[in-house]
Write an enzyme that holds these catalytic residues in place. Structure first.
Site, PDB file in Angstrom:
ATOM      1  N   ASN A  43       0.722  -1.059  -0.196  1.00 40.77           N
ATOM      2  CA  ASN A  43      -0.056  -0.271   0.146  1.00 40.77           C
ATOM      3  C   ASN A  43       1.077   1.440   0.196  1.00 40.77           C
ATOM      4  OD1 ASN A  43      -2.448  -1.815  -0.332  1.00 40.77           O
ATOM      5  ND2 ASN A  43      -2.554  -1.855   2.378  1.00 40.77           N
ATOM      6  N   HIS A  73      -6.941  -1.347 -15.041  1.00 39.59           N
ATOM      7  CA  HIS A  73      -5.558  -0.508 -15.445  1.00 39.59           C
ATOM      8  C   HIS A  73      -5.094   0.026 -16.345  1.00 39.59           C
ATOM      9  CE1 HIS A  73      -3.336  -4.176 -12.537  1.00 39.59           C
ATOM     10  NE2 HIS A  73      -3.887  -3.367 -12.176  1.00 39.59           N
TER      11      HIS A  73
END
Length: 329
Positions: free
Chosen positions: A97, A198
């Site tokens: 993250n 994406h």
């Protein structure tokens, strides 16, 4: 305690079943228009802030969409990704993250909502609504977002890096990806559809460096990647580069379209997890369908986002509606 090798398979299966029980959810308590009476302008407020942000910082669209994915895949869609920790032991600080961006935008949306409707709209719902609105802002599909999520009070550094139930890494193969999505009640179609996200956003060179310089530990490149594409990427990404970003969908990374699938079919998917979609009959077939005249990608993306948004939700008397997204009440 160490797990004997002979028992490892059983152990992994038990962990997967436990995770399946914990993470799968039917989204009970979620409805479209949950805030219709308690905060009637909630969605409009979110939309207005995101329009302002996208007008000056369109490159945040990918990270803000990804934030929803990272939230839902750990402890369900409960806003736990947003929690800070003085000891840096919350999800936000786990290695998968560290590349996330846009937390300040979520805070900005929350501030606007608190002014209009104090203590009403959850941070988990904000993340879900923002994901939809950045998609729309980049010419992508619109879908009705179910709301009514409550915010969780737990966020652990160890969860995203758990080898069985954590976030799928950029190097994940198709078997791992399918298992990871299945744990969350998402099927193979959801996997390939949500991978289409994406089409917007970027990735650090470190996420695919081995494909360029040391794929099998012998200083080689990934044979599954187009060699001309590798040559271009090497000009941008040098060995041990931890800061440079590369477009996931070169030339179109600020526009939500089907070009991601076109690149993957040409062996130009940036991450190993992108290339892995060519290694399964169902995902490969969808790649072809998504770039055809009969493409259902935009519609499918909304459907799969709604499904993902139901994973492990807290509703009703569970959790809370945080007043500030970075800390519990």
């Amino acid at each position: 305690m160490a797990v004997p090798k002979s028992s490892f398979g059983v152990f992994v299966l038990q962990m997967m079943v436990l995770a399946l029980i914990c993470l799968q959810a039917e989204g009970q308590g979620l409805i479209v228009g949950f805030y219709e009476k308690s905060c009637p302008h909630a969605e409009k407020i979110v939309s207005n802030v995101i329009k302002e942000v996208m007008a000056v910082a369109p490159s945040l669209s990918g990270p803000l969409l990804r934030l929803h994915f990272h939230d839902c895949f750990i402890r369900g869609c409960d806003g736990s990704i947003l929690l800070d920790s003085t000891t840096k032991q919350s999800e936000k600080f786990a290695p998968p993250n560290l590349s996330l961006r846009g937390f300040n935008i979520i805070d900005r949306v929350k501030l606007a909502l608190e002014k209009a409707c104090p203590g009403v709209v959850s941070c988990a719902d904000i993340v879900a609504l923002v994901a939809r609105d950045v998609t729309v802002a980049t010419n992508g599909p619109h879908w009705e977002v179910e709301t009514g999520r409550r915010d969780g009070k737990v966020s652990l550094f160890s969860d995203p890096v758990n080898p069985v139930t954590g976030l799928p890494p950029p190097s994940a193969n198709i078997t791992f990806l399918k298992q990871s999505f299945s744990l969350r009640g998402l099927n193979t179609k959801d996997l390939v559809v949500l991978s289409g996200g994406h089409t917007i956003g970027m990735s650090h060179c470190s996420s695919f460096e081995s494909r360029l310089y040391n794929f099998t530990g012998k200083g080689d490149t990934d044979p599954a990647m187009d060699q001309n594409y590798i040559a271009r990427l090497k000009l941008k990404c040098k060995p041990r580069d931890q800061t440079t970003l590369a477009e996931l969908d070169p030339g179109s990374f600020k526009t939500f379209d089907d070009s991601y699938y076109r690149l993957v079919t040409k062996r130009r998917g940036l991450l190993e997890s992108d290339a892995a979609l060519l290694n399964d009959p169902e995902t490969k077939a969808y790649l072809v369908q998504a770039i055809s005249h009969g493409s259902t990608f935009f519609k499918d993306f909304g459907v799969s986002m709604v499904k993902m948004g139901r994973v492990g939700v807290l509703t009703g008397s569970q959790g809370e509606a945080r007043k500030v997204c970075t800390k519990t009440n």
